[in-house]
Design an enzyme around this catalytic site. Sequence first.
Site, mmCIF file in Angstrom:
data_model
loop_
_atom_site.group_PDB
_atom_site.id
_atom_site.type_symbol
_atom_site.label_atom_id
_atom_site.label_comp_id
_atom_site.label_asym_id
_atom_site.label_seq_id
_atom_site.Cartn_x
_atom_site.Cartn_y
_atom_site.Cartn_z
ATOM 1 N N LYS A 187 -14.864 7.751 9.700
ATOM 2 C CA LYS A 187 -14.833 8.309 8.345
ATOM 3 C C LYS A 187 -15.671 7.710 7.427
ATOM 4 C CE LYS A 187 -10.972 5.265 7.020
ATOM 5 N NZ LYS A 187 -9.394 5.527 6.508
ATOM 6 N N GLN A 242 0.823 -1.134 -0.005
ATOM 7 C CA GLN A 242 0.017 0.413 0.028
ATOM 8 C C GLN A 242 1.028 1.293 0.212
ATOM 9 O OE1 GLN A 242 -2.244 1.281 3.484
ATOM 10 N NE2 GLN A 242 -4.333 0.557 2.191
ATOM 11 N N TYR A 286 2.453 -11.222 4.725
ATOM 12 C CA TYR A 286 2.013 -9.974 4.244
ATOM 13 C C TYR A 286 2.813 -9.583 3.001
ATOM 14 C CZ TYR A 286 -0.098 -9.910 9.055
ATOM 15 O OH TYR A 286 -0.650 -9.753 10.180
#
Length: 332
Positions: free
Chosen positions: A215, A27, A54
């Site tokens: 959010k 990311q 990961y």
Amino acid sequence: MEHRYLGRSGLKVSAISYGNWITHGSQVDDDTAIAAVHEALDQGITTFDTADVYAGTRAEAVMGTALAGQRREGLEICTKVYWPTGSGPNDRGLSRKHIQESCDASLRRLQTDHIDLYQAHRYDHETPLEETMVAFADLVRSGKVLYIGVSEWDAEQITAGAELARELRIPFISNQPQYSLLWRVIEAEVIPASVAAGVGQIVWSPIAQGVLTGKYLPGQPVPEGSRATDDQGGADFVRRFLRDDVLEAVQKMVPLVRDAGLTMAQYAVAWVLRNPDVGSAIVGASRPEQLTENVVAADLTLDDDLVAAVDAVLEPVLERDPSKTVSPPTRP
């Protein structure tokens, strides 16, 4: 930064851990990831969590580069094994072969000669538990691993693993479950079993993949670039919370938390740290400045009346079902 004993062991971990699931190696770019790790160190974080799976093993490599040159004795480096790291039939699970080979590969990527906490990323129903625990015991006795932990094991599995660990005389000290204001499935069974076994919790997703920041708004599309649009796995986890009833409840807690002078993220992290069995809460960051806000939670004492008010707002949408702690029936 507060440090807490992990389970019934002598190991202390920072109350806030830095984790790099989704972010490092995928990311965010490497320079930003390294800057975030260095900010975590500056904020007093000493516990760093990653996993071999990961970003297809890249996250471990980025973490190793970021921590290179730091005083090794001042760090607690944690990683995990279970999910696939290759295409072969033995590149997954908790067999002796995969554990031994994955540990060696993690050590190379992390640029270290030992892992402080090596965790079974899920329970492997295809491998005898005895085989798994003996493999972990051999790693401990070789000095490659100092402590053993698990992630998302249920109460029965934790109890059985702890019993074998006692027989093998190895330190089985932690569980890494999902835990947040919205996801409380460990409270009924996993926590009591862990306390009895001397196992502490290092919890992940204390902010519920960002939902508890407020959010995400009911009836509105998710923000561009948010975890809900991530194709590296984050979207799958956050989707369970993106229901209007959940988002409406979260919006109701916003004024309660802000009137107390806290951000939503600070409250969410401080709340999980109220649980005495929680040794540390894992937070991630796509930007270094995000850590500055979240580490404040380690020093917060939440008002009981505020906690009660927030719990009342969230009660209709809380997930408490202990059967939600589950590992795949077969190796992925």
